[in-house]
Design an enzyme around this catalytic site. Structure first.
Site, short mmCIF file in Angstrom:
data_model
loop_
_atom_site.label_atom_id
_atom_site.label_comp_id
_atom_site.label_asym_id
_atom_site.label_seq_id
_atom_site.Cartn_x
_atom_site.Cartn_y
_atom_site.Cartn_z
N LYS A 122 122.42 -16.71 -20.37
CA LYS A 122 121.25 -16.19 -21.08
C LYS A 122 120.67 -17.29 -21.95
CE LYS A 122 120.74 -11.76 -22.17
NZ LYS A 122 120.80 -10.47 -22.84
N GLU A 170 124.47 5.77 -23.85
CA GLU A 170 124.06 6.70 -24.91
C GLU A 170 124.69 8.07 -24.74
OE1 GLU A 170 122.01 4.71 -23.21
OE2 GLU A 170 121.14 3.38 -24.72
N ARG A 206 118.09 9.89 -23.51
CA ARG A 206 119.10 9.91 -22.45
C ARG A 206 120.20 10.95 -22.71
NH1 ARG A 206 119.91 4.76 -19.26
NH2 ARG A 206 117.87 4.83 -18.28
#
Ligand SMILES: Cc1ncc(C[n+]2csc(CCOP(=O)(O)OP(=O)(O)O)c2C)c(N)n1
Length: 644
Positions: free
Chosen positions: A282, A369, A397
């Site tokens: 990243k 979640e 969610r």
């Protein structure tokens, strides 16, 4: 830009030679860096996926072959290669490119994205549709290691392995979520990496053994048996194979040649889904990569040579997020039962501070979640007081978990919903406009919103003292400069606060709209229209005593909220008036966000668009009041005519 200038579609890219791809990737990386240093964005995530995008569009015949990116925050190179190069500087701005993927933005964006872990389900659906129609194109999902651990992605793996559908999954494994990746799957991927090192070592040893005269062959066979046994335990992708997928990897995710080769190999897998495991970094190429992992993911504008963030001119009050983290730490010190949870957003929610201070009492569950809420519910059955800090949009969610696992059992779980309201550049997938509607219909739930960061502290304290489920919403960004040094106060649940009293108008505001409403009232007062301003504090339970009293004494009530009107705070007030037969005695006007998709852009601009700023509130109240005055004058005229 030797190559990029003439790449307007992936077909242009495919005309190049394989060995030219690295140069294309370098140009893209440079262009992303240069542009993001000015406008900011998901810089690090996209820098890490440059070669992936180049290799994918080279190896596949997009858009005929379908490319499905998970989340879409890492797809800037994909945007550049698919005709949106010139528009990159407009990303996340009003009227500009979306920061994520949108079907209406490009035919190359085959599936809208913004929330994580959706790509495999969507791609599997596309692949099954292809097979049903007797077509033969490829379907490729690109997913990060953390998103792969999300519940939906796991459910899709389960079905894809079962169906044996031809589907290619490119795993973008950088060992990172926004924060460092967490979870057993991360451990598994790490072991694959280590195991491959081991196998390479083994192969080298094998070659050496072969070279030993006479004994070499026997030694090799013995070693091979051991190797097979070990392989069964740690073979790269063994688990993946067991789940019905083929495994290709790992591949250097910054080497376009190797990537194209692996993707070509994947194309030949016809009888099952296949995972191509690419290792990436990243923030590859970002100047200050070593300093701050959050900057590897997303950045504001930065200095191109040092990577240092360019700061705004004036010092701003602390963000709501920071106040939440700091207050939670303070309250956890007093109450050992309190635990804190985040679903892959430690920085975004302020839980990073809690993780630092109380590593044993704080949990990052990853992009999960739903699990987070039920995990919290389980903890609360044993007497803990879990605080789930989850963005309003991502908590969507976990709706059923809130209903079924928390509220129906009256469990003591608290929800801190950051980024509630209009969030700005991240746009439609990230605005938190639904939480009032989705929470206030649930029995047992207490739902509140502070007018400022000082009241956020009071509310957090109040939630923790309250027995049962409770939720608080607060906006993205900086507070207003309220006092955060005083002790948090216990608020009476279901009681509003009158900020200003007088006149025949009442503006009843929820959360972030309280102070703009107060400013609007001051402006109205200058024109002789006096208004009472109420900081509602709670949408559930409502302060019915106060609201009914207002309905009986005022001529106009205006509700204001930074949320969808449908099912929102104003709707709750309307229901209350209807239940009490008061809808005819007072004019009710509801201000909020209409039933429309809200685009991305500067939050100030978007709020103004929907009249949710002091000027907008002032104008709406004034117009509504004038209509009432006009009607009253008309009625008087008619009365006079009748009498005359
Ligand atoms: C449901 C949901 N929860 C949280 C997020 C916030 N989020 C955006 S990107 C990201 C990290 C994704 O990590 P990974 O899949 O490994 O991709 P990477 O950014 O490392 O390329 C998170 C947590 C989200 N978009 N959707």
């Amino acid at each position: 830009m030797k190559f990029l200038q003439s790449i307007d579609t992936p077909a242009d890219l495919r005309r190049l030679r394989l060995e030219q791809l690295q140069e294309v990737a370098n140009e893209i990386r440079h262009y992303i860096l240069e542009t993001m240093s000015r406008v900011g964005g998901h810089t690090g995530a996209s820098l890490g996926a440059v070669e992936l995008a180049v290799a994918l569009h080279y190896a596949f015949e997009t858009p005929r072959d379908r490319l499905v990116w998970d989340v879409g925050h890492q797809a800037y190179a994909h945007k550049i290669l698919t005709g949106r190069r010139e528009l990159l500087p407009t990303i996340k701005q009003y009227g500009g490119l979306s920061g994520f993927l949108r079907r209406d933005e490009s035919e190359f964006d085959t599936f809208g994205a913004g929330h994580a872990s959706t790509s495999l389900s969507a791609a599997l659906g596309m692949a099954v549709a292809r097979d049903q129609r007797g077509e033969d194109h490829h379907v490729v999902a690109v997913i990060g290691d953390s998103s792969l651990a999300g519940g939906m992605a796991m459910e899709a793996v389960n079905q894809a392995g079962h169906l044996k559908t031809r589907l290619i999954v490119l795993l973008n494994d950088n060992e990172m979520s926004i924060a460092p990746a967490v979870g057993a799957l991360t451990g598994y991927l790490n072991r694959i990496r280590e195991a491959q090192g081991y196998h390479r070592f083994k192969d080298e040893v094998g070659d050496l053994l072969h070279e030993i005269p006479s004994f070499g062959e026997r030694l090799y066979n013995a070693a091979k048996t051991v190797k097979d046994a070990l392989a069964a335990a740690v073979l790269p992708g063994a688990l993946v194979n067991e789940l019905g997928f083929k495994y290709i990897g790992y591949v250097d995710g910054h080497n376009p040649r190797a990537l194209v080769r692996a993707l070509e190999e994947a194309k030949h897998v016809k009888d099952s889904p296949v995972i191509v495991h690419a290792l990436t970094q990243k923030g590859k190429g970002y100047p200050a990569r070593e300093k701050n992992y959050y900057a590897w993911h997303a950045t504001g504008p930065f200095d191109l040579t040092t990577g240092a963030a360019l700061k705004g001119a004036k010092a701003a009050p602390p963000a709501y997020t920071a106040v939440l983290g700091q207050t939670l730490c303070q309250l956890m010190e007093r109450d050992p039962k309190v635990v804190a949870l985040t679903a892959a957003m430690p920085d975004g929610t302020g839980i990073d501070k809690v993780l630092e201070k109380y590593p044993e009492r704080a949990f990052d569950v990853g992009i999960a979640e739903q699990h987070c809420v039920t995990f919290a519910a389980g903890m609360s059955t044993e007497g803990l007081k879990p605080v789930c800090a989850i963005y309003s949009t991502f908590l969507q969610r976990a709706f059923d978990q809130i209903v079924h696992d928390v509220c129906l059992q009256g469990l003591n779980v608290k929800f801190c919903m950051d980024r509630a309201g209009i969030v700005g550049g991240d746009g439609p997938t990230h605005h938190g406009l639904l939480d009032i509607a989705y929470l206030r219909g649930i029995p047992e739930m207490v739902a509140m919103a502070p007018k400022d960061e000082g009241e956020l502290r009071d509310m957090l304290y109040t939630m923790l003292e309250h027995e049962g489920p409770a939720a608080m919403r607060y906006p993205r960004g900086n507070g207003v400069g309220a006092d955060i040094t005083r002790e948090p106060r216990l608020l009476e649940v279901g009681k509003a606060e009158i900020l200003r009293d007088g006149g025949e108008v009442a503006i009843v505001a929820y959360g972030s709209m309280a102070l703009p409403s107060l400013q609007a009232a001051e402006q109205l007062a200058k024109e002789g229209i006096e208004a009472t301003v109420v900081n509602a504090r709670f949408v559930k339970p409502l302060d019915s005593e106060l609201l009914l009293a207002l309905a009986r004494t005022k001529r106009l009530i205006v509700t204001v909220e930074e949320a969808y009107l449908a099912g929102g705070f104003g709707s709750a007030v309307m229901e209350l008036l209807e239940e009490n037969g008061l809808l005819d005695s007072v004019r009710l006007v509801r201000m909020g966000v209409p039933d429309r998709v809200v685009t991305h852009g500067d939050p100030k601009l978007l709020l103004a668009k929907y009249g949710l700023d002091p000027d907008g509130i002032y104008t709406r109240v004034k117009e509504s009041w004038e209509v009432l005055e006009e009607r009253r004058a008309g009625a008087r005229r008619r009365d006079a005519q009748l009498k005359g």
